[in-house]
Structure formats: C-alpha cells, structure tokens
Design a protein around this motif. Structure first.
Motif, PDB file in Angstrom:
ATOM      1  N   PHE A  65      31.267  83.870  46.130  1.00 20.84           N
ATOM      2  CA  PHE A  65      32.412  83.130  46.756  1.00 20.84           C
ATOM      3  C   PHE A  65      33.238  82.196  45.683  1.00 20.84           C
ATOM      4  O   PHE A  65      34.243  82.545  45.425  1.00 20.84           O
ATOM      5  N   TRP A  66      32.692  81.219  45.064  1.00 15.81           N
ATOM      6  CA  TRP A  66      33.285  80.184  44.293  1.00 15.81           C
ATOM      7  C   TRP A  66      33.703  80.919  42.799  1.00 15.81           C
ATOM      8  O   TRP A  66      34.628  80.849  42.435  1.00 15.81           O
ATOM      9  N   PHE A  67      32.762  81.721  42.264  1.00 15.88           N
ATOM     10  CA  PHE A  67      33.073  82.502  40.932  1.00 15.88           C
ATOM     11  C   PHE A  67      33.921  83.578  41.137  1.00 15.88           C
ATOM     12  O   PHE A  67      34.922  83.755  40.417  1.00 15.88           O
ATOM     13  N   ARG A  68      33.295  84.608  41.737  1.00 15.06           N
ATOM     14  CA  ARG A  68      33.948  85.928  41.787  1.00 15.06           C
ATOM     15  C   ARG A  68      35.400  85.925  42.450  1.00 15.06           C
ATOM     16  O   ARG A  68      36.059  86.624  42.019  1.00 15.06           O
ATOM     17  N   ALA A  69      35.187  85.305  43.586  1.00 13.80           N
ATOM     18  CA  ALA A  69      36.205  85.186  44.600  1.00 13.80           C
ATOM     19  C   ALA A  69      37.276  84.167  44.106  1.00 13.80           C
ATOM     20  O   ALA A  69      38.486  84.348  43.826  1.00 13.80           O
ATOM     21  N   VAL A  70      36.853  82.953  44.352  1.00 11.88           N
ATOM     22  CA  VAL A  70      37.868  81.907  44.004  1.00 11.88           C
ATOM     23  C   VAL A  70      38.191  81.775  42.514  1.00 11.88           C
ATOM     24  O   VAL A  70      39.563  81.572  42.282  1.00 11.88           O
ATOM     25  N   VAL A  71      37.553  81.627  41.749  1.00  8.98           N
ATOM     26  CA  VAL A  71      37.927  81.365  40.182  1.00  8.98           C
ATOM     27  C   VAL A  71      38.472  83.051  39.741  1.00  8.98           C
ATOM     28  O   VAL A  71      39.744  82.766  38.887  1.00  8.98           O
ATOM     29  N   ALA A  72      37.910  83.867  39.890  1.00  4.92           N
ATOM     30  CA  ALA A  72      38.404  85.235  39.176  1.00  4.92           C
ATOM     31  C   ALA A  72      39.421  86.186  40.141  1.00  4.92           C
ATOM     32  O   ALA A  72      40.089  86.877  39.685  1.00  4.92           O
ATOM     33  N   GLY A  73      39.469  85.632  41.417  1.00  5.57           N
ATOM     34  CA  GLY A  73      40.339  86.296  42.458  1.00  5.57           C
ATOM     35  C   GLY A  73      39.905  87.610  42.830  1.00  5.57           C
ATOM     36  O   GLY A  73      40.745  88.256  43.559  1.00  5.57           O
ATOM     37  N   ILE A 114      32.482  82.466  34.140  1.00  4.99           N
ATOM     38  CA  ILE A 114      32.620  80.978  33.733  1.00  4.99           C
ATOM     39  C   ILE A 114      32.769  81.087  32.343  1.00  4.99           C
ATOM     40  O   ILE A 114      33.514  80.215  31.833  1.00  4.99           O
ATOM     41  N   THR A 115      32.225  81.943  31.399  1.00  4.77           N
ATOM     42  CA  THR A 115      32.263  82.009  30.237  1.00  4.77           C
ATOM     43  C   THR A 115      33.757  82.647  29.791  1.00  4.77           C
ATOM     44  O   THR A 115      33.997  82.533  28.405  1.00  4.77           O
ATOM     45  N   ALA A 116      34.445  83.258  30.619  1.00  2.00           N
ATOM     46  CA  ALA A 116      35.495  83.856  30.221  1.00  2.00           C
ATOM     47  C   ALA A 116      36.894  83.020  30.301  1.00  2.00           C
ATOM     48  O   ALA A 116      37.862  83.449  29.965  1.00  2.00           O
ATOM     49  N   ALA A 117      36.673  81.603  30.795  1.00  2.00           N
ATOM     50  CA  ALA A 117      37.701  80.925  31.285  1.00  2.00           C
ATOM     51  C   ALA A 117      37.483  79.624  30.615  1.00  2.00           C
ATOM     52  O   ALA A 117      36.543  79.054  30.421  1.00  2.00           O
ATOM     53  N   SER A 118      38.626  78.840  30.617  1.00  2.00           N
ATOM     54  CA  SER A 118      38.513  77.681  30.082  1.00  2.00           C
ATOM     55  C   SER A 118      38.245  76.520  31.374  1.00  2.00           C
ATOM     56  O   SER A 118      38.480  76.840  32.469  1.00  2.00           O
ATOM     57  N   ALA A 119      37.839  75.301  30.842  1.00  2.00           N
ATOM     58  CA  ALA A 119      37.579  74.445  32.106  1.00  2.00           C
ATOM     59  C   ALA A 119      38.643  74.171  33.155  1.00  2.00           C
ATOM     60  O   ALA A 119      38.431  73.653  34.256  1.00  2.00           O
ATOM     61  N   ASP A 120      39.803  74.065  32.435  1.00  2.00           N
ATOM     62  CA  ASP A 120      41.094  73.852  33.019  1.00  2.00           C
ATOM     63  C   ASP A 120      41.796  74.974  33.845  1.00  2.00           C
ATOM     64  O   ASP A 120      42.801  74.866  34.436  1.00  2.00           O
ATOM     65  N   ALA A 121      41.030  76.025  33.882  1.00  2.00           N
ATOM     66  CA  ALA A 121      41.705  77.529  34.438  1.00  2.00           C
ATOM     67  C   ALA A 121      41.713  77.247  35.779  1.00  2.00           C
ATOM     68  O   ALA A 121      41.070  76.542  36.518  1.00  2.00           O
ATOM     69  N   ALA A 122      43.066  77.526  36.363  1.00  4.14           N
ATOM     70  CA  ALA A 122      43.422  77.493  37.694  1.00  4.14           C
ATOM     71  C   ALA A 122      42.674  78.395  38.530  1.00  4.14           C
ATOM     72  O   ALA A 122      42.168  79.449  37.886  1.00  4.14           O
ATOM     73  N   LEU A 123      42.559  77.951  39.855  1.00  2.00           N
ATOM     74  CA  LEU A 123      41.832  79.250  40.904  1.00  2.00           C
ATOM     75  C   LEU A 123      42.729  80.250  40.999  1.00  2.00           C
ATOM     76  O   LEU A 123      44.019  79.945  40.926  1.00  2.00           O
ATOM     77  N   ALA A 124      42.072  81.437  41.041  1.00  2.00           N
ATOM     78  CA  ALA A 124      42.947  82.503  41.149  1.00  2.00           C
ATOM     79  C   ALA A 124      43.341  82.970  42.604  1.00  2.00           C
ATOM     80  O   ALA A 124      44.235  83.577  42.839  1.00  2.00           O
ATOM     81  N   TRP A 125      42.263  82.267  43.685  1.00  2.00           N
ATOM     82  CA  TRP A 125      42.550  82.891  44.925  1.00  2.00           C
ATOM     83  C   TRP A 125      41.747  81.634  45.655  1.00  2.00           C
ATOM     84  O   TRP A 125      40.914  81.217  45.480  1.00  2.00           O
ATOM     85  N   TRP A 126      42.430  81.530  47.058  1.00  2.00           N
ATOM     86  CA  TRP A 126      41.884  80.436  47.999  1.00  2.00           C
ATOM     87  C   TRP A 126      42.178  81.064  49.473  1.00  2.00           C
ATOM     88  O   TRP A 126      43.359  81.449  49.719  1.00  2.00           O
TER      89      TRP A 126
END
Length: 173
Positions: A65-73, A114-126
C-alpha cells in the motif's frame, strides 16, 4: 532508439532510513524463524490475529500500500481497500511459506520504489474516498511511518512468540 537503463543511488538520508526499515523487517522474519505452520496460524490475542495474519498485513497493507500504491502511484496493486478483503485473515489453503515469501517480495518491490526517489518526493496517489486528506506528504514521511508500524508489529510478534514457545528475540542466555 537505444534503451538506456538509469541506475539510481539513494541519498544518505534514504539509505539511513532504509537501513532502519530493513532491520525491522529482519526482526519480523527472525522472530518467526522456526515456528511451524500450526503455531504461525494460532490466534495470538482474543481478537483472533495470528502471526501469519500480521505478516500478511505487513506485506499487503503496509509495504504494498504505502510504497507501490501511495508513493509510486500503482493503485491497481491494492488489496482490500473497498473492505472486501481482510489481509489479517489467511486462508486455510494458503501455505505459511507463501505468506512469508510474499512479504519478502513486497519488501523488494518497496525497496525499488524507495531507492528510485528522493526523500522529498511527493506522494503519487492517495485514496481520499477512504481516508480523507493525507497526513503524510513525502517519501520521508512514509518511510518514518512504515518504520514505526513495522517496529510496533515486530514487538507484537515478540510477545506472540514468547507466549507460543518462550522464545525471545535477541536475548542472551
């Protein structure tokens, strides 16, 4: 056209957070090492959750949920957001090894995000329709949340394991 593969290297902050998360993930799997199928399925609390159900929850409701959906979209990977599926419940026809392997695969997929993004990367989906406005806004926020949740659940597994057979994590004789 030439296919170019870009290799990303996480920054120091992401490396440190990922190292912490990896430690908690190892704890989750380590405290369960040696438990048989029946013990992994045994309810640990009156609410009925089992160690295996908790690991499946971590795989699907946390890592996926958190990484593949919310962060990656990739919202198509979500299981149970409409309330029809309960990740805490493991079917009797599902082998324990398959649940543990799913957790390992989901952590690998999460690590790629995680390793493909920066710490400040915005969420892609919510999923606003389910949870309202997001309370987390960047990869950093999500990492800190997931580290906390995984550590909390690792503690739950510590208590469950001690109740099942007396084994304690990282305790010297």
């Amino acid at each position: 056209m030439t296919d170019v593969t870009v290799e990303t290297t996480p920054d120091g902050e992401i490396k440190a957070l990922l190292t912490s998360l990896e430690g908690e993930r190892r704890h989750v799997l380590g405290i369960l090492d040696g438990l048989g199928e029946d013990a992994l399925r045994q309810p640990a609390l009156p609410s009925g959750w089992s160690c295996l159900g908790l690991v499946q929850h971590l795989a699907l409701d946390v890592e996926r949920f958190w990484f593949r959906a919310v962060v990656a979209g990739d919202k198509d990977v979500i299981l149970g957001l409409d309330g029809s599926d309960d990740a805490w419940q493991v079917g009797s026809d599902t082998r324990a090894a398959d649940v543990l392997d799913r957790y390992r695969r989901e952590t690998e997929g999460a690590n790629a995000v995680i390793t493909a993004a920066s710490a400040d990367a915005a969420l892609a989906w919510w999923p606003h329709h389910l949870f309202g406005e997001p309370h987390l806004h960047t990869l950093r926020d999500v990492l800190l949340h997931v580290i906390t949740e995984t550590a909390c659940h690792a503690g739950h597994l510590d208590a469950a394991r001690e109740l099942l057979d007396g084994r304690r994590w990282m305790v010297l004789p």
